[in-house]
Design a protein around this motif. Structure first.
Motif, short mmCIF file in Angstrom:
data_model
loop_
_atom_site.label_atom_id
_atom_site.label_comp_id
_atom_site.label_asym_id
_atom_site.label_seq_id
_atom_site.Cartn_x
_atom_site.Cartn_y
_atom_site.Cartn_z
N GLN A 118 7.06 14.24 4.21
CA GLN A 118 6.23 13.15 3.69
C GLN A 118 4.83 13.04 4.29
O GLN A 118 4.02 12.26 3.81
CB GLN A 118 6.95 11.81 3.89
CG GLN A 118 8.27 11.71 3.18
CD GLN A 118 8.10 11.68 1.67
OE1 GLN A 118 7.11 11.19 1.15
NE2 GLN A 118 9.08 12.24 0.96
N LEU A 153 1.91 10.95 2.49
CA LEU A 153 1.52 9.69 3.12
C LEU A 153 0.04 9.68 3.47
O LEU A 153 -0.66 8.69 3.23
CB LEU A 153 2.38 9.44 4.37
CG LEU A 153 2.19 8.08 5.03
CD1 LEU A 153 2.63 6.96 4.10
CD2 LEU A 153 2.98 8.01 6.33
N PHE A 174 -1.95 9.15 0.35
CA PHE A 174 -1.82 7.76 -0.06
C PHE A 174 -2.78 6.87 0.74
O PHE A 174 -3.52 6.06 0.18
CB PHE A 174 -0.36 7.32 0.13
CG PHE A 174 -0.11 5.85 0.02
CD1 PHE A 174 -0.07 5.23 -1.22
CD2 PHE A 174 0.11 5.08 1.16
CE1 PHE A 174 0.18 3.87 -1.32
CE2 PHE A 174 0.35 3.73 1.06
CZ PHE A 174 0.38 3.11 -0.18
N THR A 222 -1.51 7.29 9.46
CA THR A 222 -0.29 8.06 9.16
C THR A 222 0.49 8.29 10.45
O THR A 222 1.70 8.09 10.51
CB THR A 222 -0.64 9.40 8.49
OG1 THR A 222 -1.30 9.13 7.25
CG2 THR A 222 0.60 10.24 8.24
N SER A 230 2.09 5.12 11.53
CA SER A 230 3.24 4.80 10.68
C SER A 230 4.49 5.51 11.17
O SER A 230 5.56 4.91 11.29
CB SER A 230 2.97 5.19 9.23
OG SER A 230 1.87 4.48 8.72
N PRO A 269 11.74 7.06 3.14
CA PRO A 269 10.37 7.29 2.66
C PRO A 269 9.70 6.01 2.16
O PRO A 269 8.52 5.77 2.45
CB PRO A 269 10.56 8.31 1.53
CG PRO A 269 11.83 9.01 1.86
CD PRO A 269 12.69 7.98 2.50
N PHE A 328 6.29 4.28 3.69
CA PHE A 328 5.11 3.94 2.91
C PHE A 328 4.78 2.44 3.02
O PHE A 328 3.61 2.05 2.98
CB PHE A 328 5.29 4.36 1.44
CG PHE A 328 4.91 5.80 1.20
CD1 PHE A 328 3.69 6.13 0.66
CD2 PHE A 328 5.78 6.82 1.55
CE1 PHE A 328 3.33 7.46 0.45
CE2 PHE A 328 5.44 8.16 1.34
CZ PHE A 328 4.22 8.47 0.79
N THR A 329 5.81 1.61 3.17
CA THR A 329 5.58 0.17 3.37
C THR A 329 4.88 -0.06 4.71
O THR A 329 3.94 -0.86 4.79
CB THR A 329 6.91 -0.60 3.32
OG1 THR A 329 7.52 -0.39 2.05
CG2 THR A 329 6.70 -2.09 3.55
N ALA A 364 2.97 2.07 6.27
CA ALA A 364 1.60 2.55 6.11
C ALA A 364 0.76 1.56 5.32
O ALA A 364 -0.40 1.31 5.66
CB ALA A 364 1.61 3.91 5.42
N SER A 365 1.32 1.00 4.27
CA SER A 365 0.59 0.03 3.45
C SER A 365 0.20 -1.19 4.27
O SER A 365 -0.93 -1.70 4.17
CB SER A 365 1.47 -0.38 2.26
OG SER A 365 0.79 -1.28 1.45
#
Length: 177
Positions: A15, A19, A22, A37, A40, A57, A61-62, A64-65
């Motif tokens: 990922q 990531l 993103f 990243t 995260s 995954p 991503f949450t 990272a967001s």
């Protein structure tokens, strides 16, 4: 390697590029994206291995967001400070004159309320709040029970509150034209 570390290593291999892409789209900076990243993955790795996460995954991503959102907020705050805008988050080096006067008035009011207490109650109040004695220590000094000390302290607070409320009510009536 433990199973948690193995999962993180596998997730990193699968990922990392997605990531980073993103985060780059959301921040517009490859350098910031690389940092966020990495952060995260570090936050995910710090979690207890016993925590159950159904979709690693998606969870990654949450994280990272949320980091992107925090980064953007900090950037906005920095821009405002650099532009000279007043920030409520910046501490003032000293209280304003109004704050100082208000604090002085409150201190005088509390002093008057304590002075208005009966002498025995005032002594107990001061031993507890100024000298920081325990109920037992006060009781031993004054030859009364700790329960009596507790009652006198409660009485002192009630009397001080009533004194302050009465004084404030009088001040409001005196301020009217």
């Amino acid at each position: 390697m433990s199973s948690w570390n193995t999962q993180i290593a596998r997730l990193f291999a699968e990922q990392k590029k997605a990531l980073e892409a993103f985060v780059t789209r959301r921040t517009g900076s490859a350098q910031v994206a690389a940092d966020l990243t990495q952060e995260s993955f570090l936050r995910l790795a710090r979690l207890e291995s016993g925590e159950k996460i159904d979709n690693l995954p998606a969870f990654l991503f949450t994280i990272a967001s949320n980091l992107v959102r925090d980064h953007q907020r900090q950037a906005i705050r920095r821009e405002r400070v650099e532009a000279g805008e007043r920030s409520d988050e910046l501490p003032c080096s000293s209280p304003s004159a109004v704050d100082q006067l208000s604090a002085l008035q409150e201190q005088r009011l509390m002093h008057d309320a304590i002075a208005a207490l009966p002498e025995a109650t005032r002594n107990i109040f001061l031993l507890y709040h100024v000298d920081e004695c325990s109920y037992r220590e006060i009781g031993e000094r004054l030859a009364i029970s700790p329960r009596s000390v507790e009652y006198q302290l409660r009485r002192a607070l009630i009397d001080c509150r009533a004194f302050i409320q009465a004084r404030l009510a009088n001040d409001k009536r005196g301020a009217r034209p």
